[in-house]
Design a protein around this motif. Sequence first.
Motif, PDB file in Angstrom:
ATOM      1  N   SER A   1       0.811  -1.218   0.000  1.00 40.48           N
ATOM      2  CA  SER A   1       0.000   0.000   0.000  1.00 40.48           C
ATOM      3  C   SER A   1       0.840   1.263   0.000  1.00 40.48           C
ATOM      4  O   SER A   1       0.498   2.245  -0.649  1.00 40.48           O
ATOM      5  CB  SER A   1      -0.888   0.031   1.241  1.00 40.48           C
ATOM      6  OG  SER A   1      -2.062  -0.655   0.996  1.00 40.48           O
TER       7      SER A   1
ATOM      8  N   GLN B   1       1.833   2.554  -3.357  1.00 45.79           N
ATOM      9  CA  GLN B   1       0.736   3.214  -4.085  1.00 45.79           C
ATOM     10  C   GLN B   1       0.467   4.586  -3.482  1.00 45.79           C
ATOM     11  O   GLN B   1       0.300   5.568  -4.186  1.00 45.79           O
ATOM     12  CB  GLN B   1      -0.516   2.326  -4.012  1.00 45.79           C
ATOM     13  CG  GLN B   1      -1.829   3.014  -4.376  1.00 45.79           C
ATOM     14  CD  GLN B   1      -2.136   2.974  -5.859  1.00 45.79           C
ATOM     15  OE1 GLN B   1      -1.250   2.759  -6.678  1.00 45.79           O
ATOM     16  NE2 GLN B   1      -3.385   3.200  -6.222  1.00 45.79           N
ATOM     17  N   THR B   2       0.425   4.651  -2.151  1.00 45.04           N
ATOM     18  CA  THR B   2       0.099   5.914  -1.484  1.00 45.04           C
ATOM     19  C   THR B   2       1.122   6.993  -1.814  1.00 45.04           C
ATOM     20  O   THR B   2       0.785   8.160  -1.967  1.00 45.04           O
ATOM     21  CB  THR B   2       0.026   5.681   0.040  1.00 45.04           C
ATOM     22  OG1 THR B   2      -0.981   4.703   0.278  1.00 45.04           O
ATOM     23  CG2 THR B   2      -0.329   6.949   0.775  1.00 45.04           C
TER      24      THR B   2
ATOM     25  N   GLY C   1       2.705   7.206  -4.501  1.00 51.77           N
ATOM     26  CA  GLY C   1       2.681   7.491  -5.932  1.00 51.77           C
ATOM     27  C   GLY C   1       3.760   6.796  -6.737  1.00 51.77           C
ATOM     28  O   GLY C   1       4.092   7.229  -7.834  1.00 51.77           O
TER      29      GLY C   1
ATOM     30  N   ARG D   1       3.570   3.450  -7.548  1.00 48.97           N
ATOM     31  CA  ARG D   1       2.988   2.328  -8.293  1.00 48.97           C
ATOM     32  C   ARG D   1       2.460   2.846  -9.634  1.00 48.97           C
ATOM     33  O   ARG D   1       1.655   3.771  -9.674  1.00 48.97           O
ATOM     34  CB  ARG D   1       1.867   1.725  -7.458  1.00 48.97           C
ATOM     35  CG  ARG D   1       1.264   0.436  -7.969  1.00 48.97           C
ATOM     36  CD  ARG D   1       0.301  -0.090  -6.915  1.00 48.97           C
ATOM     37  NE  ARG D   1      -0.473  -1.245  -7.345  1.00 48.97           N
ATOM     38  CZ  ARG D   1      -1.631  -1.151  -7.990  1.00 48.97           C
ATOM     39  NH1 ARG D   1      -2.149   0.029  -8.264  1.00 48.97           N
ATOM     40  NH2 ARG D   1      -2.285  -2.245  -8.336  1.00 48.97           N
TER      41      ARG D   1
END
Lengths: 249, 225
Positions: B181, B184-185, B187, B189
């Motif tokens: 996660s 992704q958080t 930025g 990913r």
Amino acid sequence: MKLTLHVWRQAGPQDRGRMEMLQVDGITSDMSFLEMLDKANEDLIHDGKEPVAFDHDCREGICGTCSMVIDGVAHGPQEGTTTCQLHMRAFKDGDSIHIEPFRSRAFPVIKDLVVDRGSFDRIIAAGGYVSVNTGSAQDANNLPVRKKDADMAMDAAACIGCGACVASCPNGSAMLFVAAKMGHLAHLPQGQAERKERALSMVAQMDAEGFGACSNHYECEAVCPKEIPATFIGSMNREFLKSSLCPDS
Amino acid sequence: MSIGTTLKSSIGAKALMAVTGIILVLFVIGHMLGNLQVYLGADALNAYAAKLQSLGPLLWVIRLVLLGTFLAHIIAAIRVVKLNRAARPVAYHQQKDQATTFAARTMWVSGVLILLFAIYHVLHLTVGVVDPAGTYGALDSEGRHDVYGMVIAGFQHWPTTAIYTVAMVVLCLHVSHGASSMLQTLGLRRPGNASGFDKVGPALAIFLLIGNLSMPLSILAGLVG
């Protein structure tokens, strides 16, 4: 085929609402889900009862107006499909179908299955646009766009703003919608001038509307009728953090 | 925009959780690698522990930074959970998950359990308040804290090993969702790396689970000590 519907009925915004059971007969497999509801409503009207209110417009999968959670999934069981493009061949005779409105604090129920998605309009108004001077349109080839960027922008622009991402997210987060709208413009030359202000103001409006925060369940991506990937949320996070922490770079 | 305003936003709260999460994951990896010296014998582990103790004020700086990071992670989590609960005041009668995982759905539960375990763990092996084996404070032949003896005696006691086993499973569940996660958080990913990044959390979780569980279980089985 004959179906049992369990539909959310709510007379108005102040009504508490409840699930109601309806029987509908004479449904054929080539009917769309909305045509099945039309048939159920005709029966209700014939019996002198109030028909089920639901949102619909183009009925060809491009306007994003139809909005309901069917058997626990926004837009129903078929991937990459809006409710209006879902056909009754996806169901069997004798099935019980649960139909509920999109649930979110930022999508208050107006009546039955109709919710107010004005919060999405206010997010767009906050920054989901490009400012252009009026006058005649310039030549289409004046602004070269790399193929890769054009493809990314198109993937994001496929968002029809239906709100299924919010409806399916365990956190009621609108981040896939906001990320798609932001990502669409961030990949195009026309979107560069207002890029940072857009990232900040759209996120601020999203928070002000009371949507939740993404915690990477990726339910949005799974139900999105336009199959917009959640990697756009990663890009939005990057846009927002860069714009807010290094505004002058 | 100031950093305070950034942190107040939903994405800022998630970014704080991700950055503190990275620090905590790095700590957990380092902590495990240090502890694995139990396999090198009493001298290696006790010398390692004595070296950490000899850091003096620096050890306290590290402890305070870790405590601050842990608290910031918890505060960010409480904010996000509150925000997310408020975002859906009326629940669905029926909701079918399409993509999420058990680990993702239970992050706050595993988080609370990890907090309780961290308190127990410090009371057990750092402060010695909980000391079922009665070996806390013993010295080895060179006058150092006999950490090795304490660990061996501690994990030969099966209820202690059982608590640590459950705690490690919960920790790894938390890391399996959290470590993917955070990418992704923050930025990182992107379409090209998404499927690989989604395996980072589960892979790290398995690595931590094997490393951390091997110690108490092999001690309980009598293979070490």
